[in-house]
Design a protein around this motif. Structure first.
Motif, PDB file in Angstrom:
ATOM      1  N   VAL A 197     -10.490  -4.835  15.954  1.00 47.86           N
ATOM      2  CA  VAL A 197     -10.657  -6.180  15.591  1.00 47.86           C
ATOM      3  C   VAL A 197      -9.300  -7.054  15.692  1.00 47.86           C
ATOM      4  CG1 VAL A 197     -12.614  -5.738  14.336  1.00 47.86           C
ATOM      5  CG2 VAL A 197     -10.265  -5.974  13.185  1.00 47.86           C
ATOM      6  N   GLY A 198      -8.269  -6.298  16.314  1.00 51.01           N
ATOM      7  CA  GLY A 198      -7.185  -7.304  16.545  1.00 51.01           C
ATOM      8  C   GLY A 198      -5.915  -7.020  15.849  1.00 51.01           C
ATOM      9  N   VAL A 199      -6.018  -6.201  14.806  1.00 53.09           N
ATOM     10  CA  VAL A 199      -4.794  -6.091  14.021  1.00 53.09           C
ATOM     11  C   VAL A 199      -3.685  -5.507  14.812  1.00 53.09           C
ATOM     12  CG1 VAL A 199      -3.713  -4.791  12.112  1.00 53.09           C
ATOM     13  CG2 VAL A 199      -6.030  -6.071  11.914  1.00 53.09           C
ATOM     14  N   THR A 200      -2.639  -5.823  14.832  1.00 51.27           N
ATOM     15  CA  THR A 200      -1.366  -5.326  15.837  1.00 51.27           C
ATOM     16  C   THR A 200      -0.916  -4.241  15.538  1.00 51.27           C
ATOM     17  OG1 THR A 200       0.596  -6.531  14.693  1.00 51.27           O
ATOM     18  CG2 THR A 200      -1.117  -7.686  16.492  1.00 51.27           C
ATOM     19  N   ARG A 201      -0.107  -3.289  16.232  1.00 47.39           N
ATOM     20  CA  ARG A 201       0.517  -2.200  15.773  1.00 47.39           C
ATOM     21  C   ARG A 201       1.556  -2.386  14.762  1.00 47.39           C
ATOM     22  NH1 ARG A 201       1.242   1.545  21.273  1.00 47.39           N
ATOM     23  NH2 ARG A 201      -1.129   2.084  21.376  1.00 47.39           N
ATOM     24  N   GLY A 202       2.451  -3.634  14.951  1.00 42.61           N
ATOM     25  CA  GLY A 202       3.344  -3.981  14.135  1.00 42.61           C
ATOM     26  C   GLY A 202       2.880  -4.002  12.716  1.00 42.61           C
ATOM     27  N   GLN A 203       1.541  -4.965  12.629  1.00 37.32           N
ATOM     28  CA  GLN A 203       0.917  -5.051  11.115  1.00 37.32           C
ATOM     29  C   GLN A 203       0.646  -3.803  10.435  1.00 37.32           C
ATOM     30  OE1 GLN A 203      -1.868  -7.650  12.802  1.00 37.32           O
ATOM     31  NE2 GLN A 203      -1.216  -9.535  11.353  1.00 37.32           N
ATOM     32  N   ILE A 204      -0.108  -2.744  11.520  1.00 36.65           N
ATOM     33  CA  ILE A 204      -0.195  -1.499  10.898  1.00 36.65           C
ATOM     34  C   ILE A 204       0.891  -0.805  10.208  1.00 36.65           C
ATOM     35  CG2 ILE A 204      -1.190   0.865  11.396  1.00 36.65           C
ATOM     36  CD1 ILE A 204      -3.268  -0.918  11.127  1.00 36.65           C
ATOM     37  N   ILE A 205       2.078  -0.767  11.186  1.00 38.71           N
ATOM     38  CA  ILE A 205       3.255  -0.035  10.904  1.00 38.71           C
ATOM     39  C   ILE A 205       3.838  -0.852   9.371  1.00 38.71           C
ATOM     40  CG2 ILE A 205       5.630  -0.025  11.512  1.00 38.71           C
ATOM     41  CD1 ILE A 205       4.947   0.426  14.138  1.00 38.71           C
ATOM     42  N   GLY A 206       3.752  -2.140   9.458  1.00 34.45           N
ATOM     43  CA  GLY A 206       4.056  -2.993   8.127  1.00 34.45           C
ATOM     44  C   GLY A 206       3.427  -2.505   6.984  1.00 34.45           C
ATOM     45  N   MET A 207       2.007  -2.202   7.355  1.00 39.83           N
ATOM     46  CA  MET A 207       1.349  -1.985   5.966  1.00 39.83           C
ATOM     47  C   MET A 207       1.880  -0.725   5.556  1.00 39.83           C
ATOM     48  SD  MET A 207      -2.874  -1.314   5.954  1.00 39.83           S
ATOM     49  CE  MET A 207      -2.940  -0.149   6.998  1.00 39.83           C
ATOM     50  N   ILE A 208       1.768   0.396   6.370  1.00 45.83           N
ATOM     51  CA  ILE A 208       2.146   1.816   5.952  1.00 45.83           C
ATOM     52  C   ILE A 208       3.612   1.896   5.355  1.00 45.83           C
ATOM     53  CG2 ILE A 208       2.464   4.220   6.579  1.00 45.83           C
ATOM     54  CD1 ILE A 208      -0.437   3.223   6.812  1.00 45.83           C
ATOM     55  N   LEU A 209       4.349   0.918   5.979  1.00 43.58           N
ATOM     56  CA  LEU A 209       5.733   1.041   5.429  1.00 43.58           C
ATOM     57  C   LEU A 209       5.680   0.313   3.848  1.00 43.58           C
ATOM     58  CD1 LEU A 209       8.088   0.003   8.570  1.00 43.58           C
ATOM     59  CD2 LEU A 209       7.988   2.155   7.329  1.00 43.58           C
ATOM     60  N   LEU A 210       4.999  -0.872   3.779  1.00 46.54           N
ATOM     61  CA  LEU A 210       4.979  -1.163   2.519  1.00 46.54           C
ATOM     62  C   LEU A 210       4.173  -0.230   1.311  1.00 46.54           C
ATOM     63  CD1 LEU A 210       3.853  -4.947   3.254  1.00 46.54           C
ATOM     64  CD2 LEU A 210       6.090  -4.288   2.115  1.00 46.54           C
ATOM     65  N   GLU A 211       3.396   0.492   1.857  1.00 41.57           N
ATOM     66  CA  GLU A 211       2.772   1.486   1.087  1.00 41.57           C
ATOM     67  C   GLU A 211       3.923   2.435   0.458  1.00 41.57           C
ATOM     68  OE1 GLU A 211      -0.644   3.547   2.440  1.00 41.57           O
ATOM     69  OE2 GLU A 211      -1.566   1.754   3.333  1.00 41.57           O
ATOM     70  N   GLY A 212       4.778   3.131   1.586  1.00 38.25           N
ATOM     71  CA  GLY A 212       5.951   3.703   1.322  1.00 38.25           C
ATOM     72  C   GLY A 212       7.083   3.036   0.411  1.00 38.25           C
ATOM     73  N   PHE A 213       7.089   1.797   0.640  1.00 35.63           N
ATOM     74  CA  PHE A 213       8.328   1.005   0.013  1.00 35.63           C
ATOM     75  C   PHE A 213       7.776   0.932  -1.477  1.00 35.63           C
ATOM     76  CE2 PHE A 213       9.729  -3.025  -1.742  1.00 35.63           C
ATOM     77  CZ  PHE A 213      11.235  -2.730  -1.404  1.00 35.63           C
ATOM     78  N   GLY A 214       6.282   0.698  -1.642  1.00 38.05           N
ATOM     79  CA  GLY A 214       5.952   0.547  -3.019  1.00 38.05           C
ATOM     80  C   GLY A 214       6.119   1.936  -3.821  1.00 38.05           C
ATOM     81  N   ILE A 215       5.772   3.167  -3.133  1.00 38.60           N
ATOM     82  CA  ILE A 215       6.086   4.352  -3.891  1.00 38.60           C
ATOM     83  C   ILE A 215       7.374   4.821  -4.253  1.00 38.60           C
ATOM     84  CG2 ILE A 215       5.893   6.703  -3.465  1.00 38.60           C
ATOM     85  CD1 ILE A 215       3.333   6.348  -1.830  1.00 38.60           C
ATOM     86  N   GLY A 216       8.564   4.247  -3.305  1.00 37.66           N
ATOM     87  CA  GLY A 216       9.767   4.448  -3.439  1.00 37.66           C
ATOM     88  C   GLY A 216      10.218   3.501  -4.539  1.00 37.66           C
TER      89      GLY A 216
END
Length: 828
Positions: free
Chosen positions: A737-756
């Protein structure tokens, strides 16, 4: 079908997850094996090294004056059942014309031996011959001087320039201890061994010696040799005999805390790997519940399914343990070398592997199996009917009973006065962490929404989806952060405490040691430019009896008229002058370390060997000092000389004026005394030595904690990979539906960042709690430290924790961004 083959195939279905889980086991086993092997090797080698290095002789014969007659040695030369060697030490200077080498760098200790090839000297020859009656130097000295056997070396002596040929190069040894470079020669003199007659001739001391060393032929003949020596010294005035005592407890007391901290840091890796194994396997069981339901429909029993999963964990454990043992052996060799370097032990020492091997194998096999016990049980309980129903992810429900137990474990840490309090505190934090993470996430999701918009909203929602798994991943990093905060701050605080005590109890700006102080030396010293004041003092290592054990106790003879100007110790309720002034002839004060080792009480007596035999001295007070590493006792000068018959002094304390630097002071004093100076040591030198030793020790511990933090990074990577697999259809649809790769990467990195971020913040606060509790009881060399937090250390650790979490998140984020819709639709 072969259970092992089935286990291998199942593990290969999720290669990355299996690999990361195995790596956690590898690092845990390696750190455990390496630490135990290194510590066991050190504990075995150190006493032997001390005996071989400092205990070559069994008895020493000394004089109450600087020198005594060689005739005494000749009478004792053929003592029954013992070897003997006469020694005469003098200070000299290299006669060397070399640019960039100052006079102070040319200082040399010349030691003359009546026989260079004896069991007492025990020189290990690399090249040359000990019987050739020439100079002997170590391999390190030969390398710096660029000398070989057959070359000559020249010295400035009382009779002018004297030259001697090098006839042997030997292994580095304590008798010939010297600097390792010209730079280090500014602080430590060189050492050369020569025949006794050479020193006597060069310094016009014919027939004079200053020491005789004796070694019994066997352990059984020690008593007989001691009785012969005791009977002999009674025939002469001005000589006395002392046994050579190696006080292993005093030497290695400070290492106990260091080794305990090493054990805790080493075992942290295997403990954290257990969290990862539990997390990984628990998710795997949930993923495979359809598979297990199918197996049940075709006749598999719960125990057969549990056995299948058990073999997967066992196979992973065996592979990880074997690889960990290989890595741990190399780590152990490196740790042992570092421990030896920090402890100034010049010995190869063999590796002691037995206990470490056994414990590491058991830990590598049993810890993963214990961590997988609950998930394996759950695998057998999977219901076919429940699987056929539409399943939704269960909401996270923390166990209140476990949380209550966690609170009790944390509270118990306030009553444990030992470094082992870390164990219940860490267990308590682990049990309570789901609640802590949930509270942290309450604030995090608002910040994410405000700063990162929709990407932050999605990341926060994903963290809440599997809060149990996410919090368990975060707690792994949290425990590592807490440990490194404690050790780093403890290192900084102890160094600050040491520095304060050293400067307040060193006795001045410089301590000078000569072979002996002559009549006019003190007055001449006071006239040196930059010297504001100076005094001399007596010091001798006296044998004291502690029950049935003999120890060495450095005893200082001090004067009440100068001790306040040159404080060698500090007290809380009196000035040093008042403490010494109140002492009777049979009284002394002890420092806290010797007092603690002794185990008596103020008012009780310690038995010391005096010139008139054993004599009891009452302990009148306990003081703080850093002279001789904070181990010694003090009494009045007159009482000292009367009791021990020492008629000469070797040490002078100096106060400098405000305009003179410590280095300039040394150069000015060296210009007066020259090669007569055996050593010059100031408080800044002692601070540097202590700093290097403790910083090195804590660096080893922190390196092991960093290994554990790497394990936590593996846990973050594993968790995010699992999370991505569970959401692969969702991620595929987002891309469609148009979510970019950069947005996907940002989402996962923010998840890891939140854990850290949660782990780092909570871990840092937990580390501060550990610092506070440790400050109430941690004691090294009788020094405690005040509670305090070094904020720049906290900042570095905080950034390190965040960096680990981001790096660990990159691979899952990159993989998630590459998800194709076709792949997502095929995934089950």
């Amino acid at each position: 079908m072969n259970q092992w083959l089935v286990a291998w195939r199942n593990l290969m279905r999720r290669k990355m997850r299996s690999f990361l889980t195995m790596m956690a086991i590898v690092i845990g086993v390696a750190s455990t094996f390496g630490v135990i092997a290194a510590v066991d090797s050190a504990e075995k080698t150190f006493p032997t090294y001390l005996k071989q290095t400092f205990g070559k002789a069994d008895f020493n014969l000394n004089g109450s004056d600087a020198y005594f007659s060689e005739d005494i040695f000749k009478d004792l030369k053929e003592l029954d059942q013992a070897a003997a060697v006469a020694v005469l030490k003098e200070n000299s200077k290299l006669h060397l014309e070399q640019s960039g080498v100052s006079a102070i760098q040319k200082r040399v200790h010349l030691t003359g031996y009546s026989n260079l090839d004896t069991p007492i000297t025990d020189f290990k020859v690399i090249e040359g011959n000990l019987k050739s009656e020439g100079a002997i130097i170590t391999d390190k000295t030969a390398k710096v001087w660029k000398k070989e056997v057959g070359d000559t070396i020249s010295f400035d002596t009382d009779k002018g320039v004297k030259t001697i040929k090098i006839t042997a190069i030997v292994n580095y040894t304590v008798e010939l201890m010297g600097p390792s470079s010209w730079m280090m020669a500014k602080y430590h003199p060189w050492s050369v061994a020569v025949p006794l007659t050479v020193v006597q001739d060069w310094y016009d001391l014919s027939g004079k010696i200053d020491n005789v060393q004796f070694r019994a032929a066997s352990e059984s003949s020690l008593k007989a040799v001691e009785k012969q020596l005791e009977a002999y010294v009674k025939q002469y005035d001005g000589i006395y005999m002392t046994p050579v005592v190696l006080d292993f407890e005093a030497q290695f007391k400070m290492l106990d805390s260091f080794f305990l901290a090493l054990y805790l840091a080493g075992f942290l890796g295997i403990v954290l790997s257990a969290f990862i194994i539990f997390n990984s396997l628990y998710v795997s069981i949930k993923e495979r519940k359809n598979e297990f339901a199918v197996l049940k429909t075709i006749g598999y029993t719960p125990s057969q399914i549990q056995t299948m999963v058990f073999f997967e964990v066992l196979l992973l454990s065996v592979i990880g343990t074997v690889a960990g043992l290989v890595l741990g052996y190399g780590l152990g060799i490196g740790l042992k070398a570092l421990i030896f370097l920090i402890s100034s032990v010049h010995s190869e020492g063999s590796m002691v592997l037995g206990k470490g091997l056994l414990i590491s194998v058991l830990a590598g096999i049993l810890v993963p199996l214990a961590a997988s016990y609950y998930p394996i049980r759950q695998a057998g309980k999977i219901s076919v009917i429940e699987v056929l129903k539409e399943n939704r992810a269960a909401a996270f429900k923390p166990n209140k009973w476990l949380a209550g137990l966690g609170i009790l474990l944390i509270l118990s840490g306030f009553f444990i006065k030992h470094l082992l309090l870390i164990v219940p505190l860490m267990a308590g934090i682990a049990l309570l962490f789901p609640y802590l993470f949930k509270a942290f996430d309450f604030f995090l999701k608002r910040i994410y929404r405000l700063v990162f918009g929709m990407t932050g909203e999605l990341a926060s929602r994903n963290l809440n989806r599997n809060l149990g798994r996410t919090s368990m991943t975060s707690v792994i990093l949290c425990l590592g952060i807490a440990m490194i905060v404690l050790m780093s701050s403890l290192n900084s605080a102890l160094l600050q405490t040491y520095e304060k005590v050293i400067y307040s109890s060193y006795g001045g700006n410089l301590d000078i040691m000569l072979h002996h102080i002559e009549k006019d030396d003190l007055e001449n010293l006071k006239k040196v430019e930059g010297v504001a004041d100076a005094t001399t003092y007596s010091m001798q290592a006296i044998i004291w009896t502690d029950g049935n054990k003999k120890r060495k106790l450095p005893v200082y003879g001090v004067g009440e008229e100068w001790i306040d100007r040159f404080p060698l110790f500090t007290t809380t309720d009196k000035t040093p002058g008042d403490v010494i002034g109140d002492l009777a002839a049979n009284e002394m004060v002890m420092d806290r370390i010797s007092y603690k080792i002794w185990g008596g009480k103020i008012g009780e007596s310690v038995t010391l060997d005096t010139q008139n035999g054993p004599q009891a001295f009452k302990v009148a007070a306990v003081v703080d000092t850093m002279k001789n590493s904070g181990y010694g006792a003090f009494m009045k000068t007159d009482s000292f000389k009367e009791s021990f018959g020492i008629n000469y002094e070797r040490n002078a304390l100096v106060l400098k004026d405000e305009t003179t630097s410590p280095l300039q002071l040394r150069e000015n004093i060296f210009a007066l005394f020259g090669e007569r100076i055996e050593d010059m040591f100031g408080p800044e030198d002692w601070v540097s030595v202590i700093s290097a030793s403790y910083t090195g020790s804590f660096s080893i511990i922190n390196a092991l904690v960093v290994l554990a933090i790497i394990v936590s990074g593996i846990g973050i990577t594993n968790t995010l990979l699992i999370s991505n697999l569970e959401r692969i259809r969702e991620i595929g649809m987002m891309r469609a539906v148009g979510v970019t790769r950069g947005q996907i990467i940002g989402m996962i990195l923010l998840e890891g960042f939140g854990i850290g971020l949660a782990a780092t913040v909570i871990g840092s606060l937990f580390g501060v709690l550990l610092i506070f509790l440790s400050s109430t009881f941690v004691e090294i060399n009788s020094l405690t430290f005040e509670f305090g937090v070094t904020w720049w250390i906290m900042l570095v650790i905080f950034l390190f924790g965040i960096l680990v979490s981001l790096i660990s998140s990159f691979a899952p984020a990159s993989r998630a961004a590459k998800t194709q819709l076709s792949e997502a639709l095929r995934y089950e």
